[in-house]
Design an enzyme around this catalytic site. Structure first.
Site, PDB file in Angstrom:
ATOM      1  N   HIS A  39      51.382  77.348  29.099  1.00  0.00           N
ATOM      2  CA  HIS A  39      50.275  77.911  29.328  1.00  0.00           C
ATOM      3  C   HIS A  39      48.822  77.315  28.703  1.00  0.00           C
ATOM      4  CE1 HIS A  39      47.642  81.927  29.913  1.00  0.00           C
ATOM      5  NE2 HIS A  39      47.327  81.302  28.693  1.00  0.00           N
ATOM      6  N   GLU A  40      49.197  76.711  27.891  1.00  0.00           N
ATOM      7  CA  GLU A  40      47.937  76.052  26.902  1.00  0.00           C
ATOM      8  C   GLU A  40      47.756  74.871  27.641  1.00  0.00           C
ATOM      9  OE1 GLU A  40      45.827  77.510  25.049  1.00  0.00           O
ATOM     10  OE2 GLU A  40      46.832  79.491  24.783  1.00  0.00           O
ATOM     11  N   HIS A  43      45.666  74.918  30.552  1.00  0.00           N
ATOM     12  CA  HIS A  43      44.187  75.090  30.272  1.00  0.00           C
ATOM     13  C   HIS A  43      43.840  73.680  29.993  1.00  0.00           C
ATOM     14  CE1 HIS A  43      44.145  79.311  30.477  1.00  0.00           C
ATOM     15  NE2 HIS A  43      44.819  79.476  29.476  1.00  0.00           N
TER      16      HIS A  43
END
Length: 239
Positions: A39-40, A43
């Site tokens: 998820h990170e 980003h």
């Protein structure tokens, strides 16, 4: 004597729950950690594509979980896995500097949606894994323990946990990803005012979690997502 029996019964119940919690922790560790890290990374990766290399320069575009670990988020993951039916945790947010982007408002929306979309894709991949286990495991192997049973539980947790991570991050509560998407859709001045609610966002999210509002909104979305993913995988494996 009765007090002694009651204490013994309570100890057995705690030991049983703790043992179940350890099993849940082992089952959830890989899919939840992978979901949080990817998820990170998503980003930071999309931010780098849009002109901001902050995450890359700080070594955050890596699958090594160490740079992403938030101690409190890791503790929360362990505690919820051991003692609650819902596994929850978080990683350090990837640093993003929108001033380096080509089109800050649009690009921040793309950066924000990248994390939840990655979790949804990962959930689908876990659904494929679950479908393969069901198709190729020996009869009753997923119920009798061993590797097949562990994989069955891990893939199932991976589907639910990653759809959960996706939908909770899409909530329009600052500073969650959904709030940045809403902020980009609002007129600049109104969007700036909306973003300032971020100082109260965690408290608001906590209140909504405790009152059951978040569960009432998210659980149907997660259930629908899981059903769609499993139906799609079942159809693909039947071809």
């Amino acid at each position: 004597l009765r007090s002694t029996r009651e204490r013994g019964s309570a100890l057995k119940m705690f030991t049983s729950n703790f043992s179940a919690g350890l099993a849940e922790l082992a089952t959830a560790f890989v899919p939840v950690l992978l979901g949080i890290v990817l998820h990170e990374v998503a980003h930071g990766w999309v931010a780098s594509l849009r002109g901001d290399q902050t995450a890359r320069m700080l070594g955050r575009l890596t699958l090594n979980p160490v740079p992403h670990i938030d101690p409190m988020g890791l503790v929360m993951f362990a505690v919820t896995a051991l003692f609650t039916p819902i596994v929850f945790g978080w990683a350090k947010p990837v640093p993003v500097n929108e001033r380096n982007m080509h089109n800050p408002r649009r690009d921040m929306m793309l950066v924000s949606v990248a994390g939840p979309l990655t979790n949804m894709l990962l959930a689908v991949l876990f659904a494929v894994g679950l479908g393969l286990v069901v198709k190729f495991a020996p009869a009753d192997a997923t119920l009798s323990g061993g590797l097949w049973a562990f994989l069955f539980r891990m893939f199932r947790v991976g589907i639910i946990a990653n759809f959960g991570l996706a939908w909770i991050n899409l909530l329009p509560i600052p500073p969650l990803d959904g709030s940045h998407i809403v902020e980009g859709l609002l007129p600049p001045r109104l969007g700036w005012s909306y973003s300032r609610l971020g100082r109260y966002g965690f408290l608001l999210l906590l209140v909504l979690l405790m009152t059951g509002v978040v569960g009432a909104v998210l659980l149907p979305l997660i259930q629908i997502s899981v059903n769609v993913a499993l139906t799609l995988v079942q159809w693909l494996l039947s071809l």
